[in-house]
Write a protein that holds these residues in place. Structure first.
Motif, PDB file in Angstrom:
ATOM      1  N   TRP A 182       8.077  -0.319  -7.600  1.00  0.00           N
ATOM      2  CA  TRP A 182       8.279  -1.299  -6.527  1.00  0.00           C
ATOM      3  C   TRP A 182       8.574  -2.690  -7.081  1.00  0.00           C
ATOM      4  O   TRP A 182       9.258  -3.488  -6.440  1.00  0.00           O
ATOM      5  CB  TRP A 182       7.045  -1.364  -5.635  1.00  0.00           C
ATOM      6  CG  TRP A 182       6.723  -0.089  -4.916  1.00  0.00           C
ATOM      7  CD1 TRP A 182       7.603   0.894  -4.543  1.00  0.00           C
ATOM      8  CD2 TRP A 182       5.436   0.359  -4.492  1.00  0.00           C
ATOM      9  NE1 TRP A 182       6.950   1.929  -3.922  1.00  0.00           N
ATOM     10  CE2 TRP A 182       5.610   1.624  -3.866  1.00  0.00           C
ATOM     11  CE3 TRP A 182       4.147  -0.174  -4.567  1.00  0.00           C
ATOM     12  CZ2 TRP A 182       4.545   2.350  -3.330  1.00  0.00           C
ATOM     13  CZ3 TRP A 182       3.082   0.538  -4.034  1.00  0.00           C
ATOM     14  CH2 TRP A 182       3.283   1.779  -3.422  1.00  0.00           C
ATOM     15  N   ASP A 226       9.743  -2.158  -0.335  1.00  0.00           N
ATOM     16  CA  ASP A 226       8.999  -1.913  -1.578  1.00  0.00           C
ATOM     17  C   ASP A 226       8.400  -3.192  -2.148  1.00  0.00           C
ATOM     18  O   ASP A 226       7.322  -3.168  -2.742  1.00  0.00           O
ATOM     19  CB  ASP A 226       9.910  -1.258  -2.614  1.00  0.00           C
ATOM     20  CG  ASP A 226      10.162   0.215  -2.317  1.00  0.00           C
ATOM     21  OD1 ASP A 226       9.476   0.767  -1.425  1.00  0.00           O
ATOM     22  OD2 ASP A 226      11.040   0.807  -2.971  1.00  0.00           O
ATOM     23  N   ARG A 229       5.179  -3.643  -0.527  1.00  0.00           N
ATOM     24  CA  ARG A 229       4.187  -2.699  -1.054  1.00  0.00           C
ATOM     25  C   ARG A 229       3.601  -3.236  -2.365  1.00  0.00           C
ATOM     26  O   ARG A 229       2.384  -3.194  -2.578  1.00  0.00           O
ATOM     27  CB  ARG A 229       4.835  -1.332  -1.332  1.00  0.00           C
ATOM     28  CG  ARG A 229       5.423  -0.626  -0.140  1.00  0.00           C
ATOM     29  CD  ARG A 229       5.892   0.767  -0.573  1.00  0.00           C
ATOM     30  NE  ARG A 229       7.049   1.204   0.172  1.00  0.00           N
ATOM     31  CZ  ARG A 229       6.999   1.835   1.345  1.00  0.00           C
ATOM     32  NH1 ARG A 229       5.841   2.095   1.888  1.00  0.00           N
ATOM     33  NH2 ARG A 229       8.111   2.196   1.950  1.00  0.00           N
TER      34      ARG A 229
END
Length: 252
Positions: A182, A226, A229
């Motif tokens: 990520w 991402d 995240r």
């Protein structure tokens, strides 16, 4: 779980814990930015004593994330070297060893962290259930050991066995690889809703398993970028201490 355009309805975050003496929920830091002293009572070295130190470490981290200054002390008369070495292996930050060093600093609160059936000091007290090992986890990955202990609420007995440690190890490997992947995407802020869920979880009597459930949801939420995240895992790890960003820059 995209970030909202308006602030998440979460004002005045306050860490609240259950006082084992009274059974009532109390503020861990009743005076704004007043010094809180956390005393971890570990009479001797064993897995339960290490869990006491881990819970004290989580309490210190949560208070600091809320802007509360903290003084953390290790209270015990035996096996000090072993306790400190074991704590360091689990990623627990060092404790001071003298109450005198904090005298005159105007503490607003003192919180004692003790094992069930252990000492009963005066003041706010939180208890930690025992750790059962079958067989003893000799040579276990310390980070997996930490995660396995975090997966149970502190008032519930923890079972450290081959299955629980293997599950914790596999989760750590998966999360660290995901965080590393990520990190290659553009950064995005932690969504307000997610931040609120994380803070609500750990400020509700240090409900760390609920924090882990939020991370599991974030891992697979299809609408979350991402980059968000990554920032969510990095933010939560300030509390969890699992070194989730350890593999950044490592070969795929």
């Amino acid at each position: 779980m995209p970030a909202s355009d308006r602030p998440y309805a979460y004002a005045q975050p306050v860490l609240r814990i259950t006082d084992a003496r009274t059974g009532e929920t109390v503020d861990a830091a009743p005076a704004r930015r007043g010094l809180t002293r956390v005393e971890a009572h570990a009479p001797a070295f064993d897995p339960t004593a290490l869990r006491v130190l881990l819970v004290a470490d989580l309490l210190v981290r949560a208070l600091e994330l809320g802007g509360t200054p903290v003084w953390a002390l290790l209270i015990g008369e035996r096996d000090q070297a072993e306790l400190r070495a074991g704590a360091a292996a689990l990623g627990i930050r060092p404790f001071e060893d003298s109450r005198d060093a904090a005298s005159g600093l105007g503490e607003a609160q003192v919180i004692h962290v003790v094992a069930e059936g252990g000492p009963e000091p005066d003041g706010v007290r939180i208890t930690v259930a025992p750790v059962h090992t079958a067989p003893p986890p000799e040579g276990a990955d310390p980070a997996a050991l930490r995660l396995a202990l975090l997966a149970r609420r502190r008032g519930e007995p923890a079972q450290l066995d081959t299955a629980s440690l293997a599950d914790a190890h596999d989760t750590l490997v998966r999360w660290r690889r995901a965080v590393s992947r990520w990190a290659h995407q553009p950064s995005r802020p932690v969504p307000d809703e997610v931040r609120g869920e994380l803070r609500t979880a750990w400020e509700d009597d240090l409900d760390i398993p609920a924090v882990l459930r939020v991370l599991t949801k974030v891992e697979t939420e299809p609408d979350l970028p991402d980059g968000a995240r990554f920032e969510t895992y990095a933010y939560a790890d300030r509390l969890l201490g699992l070194e989730l960003t350890r593999d950044l820059g490592a070969p795929a």
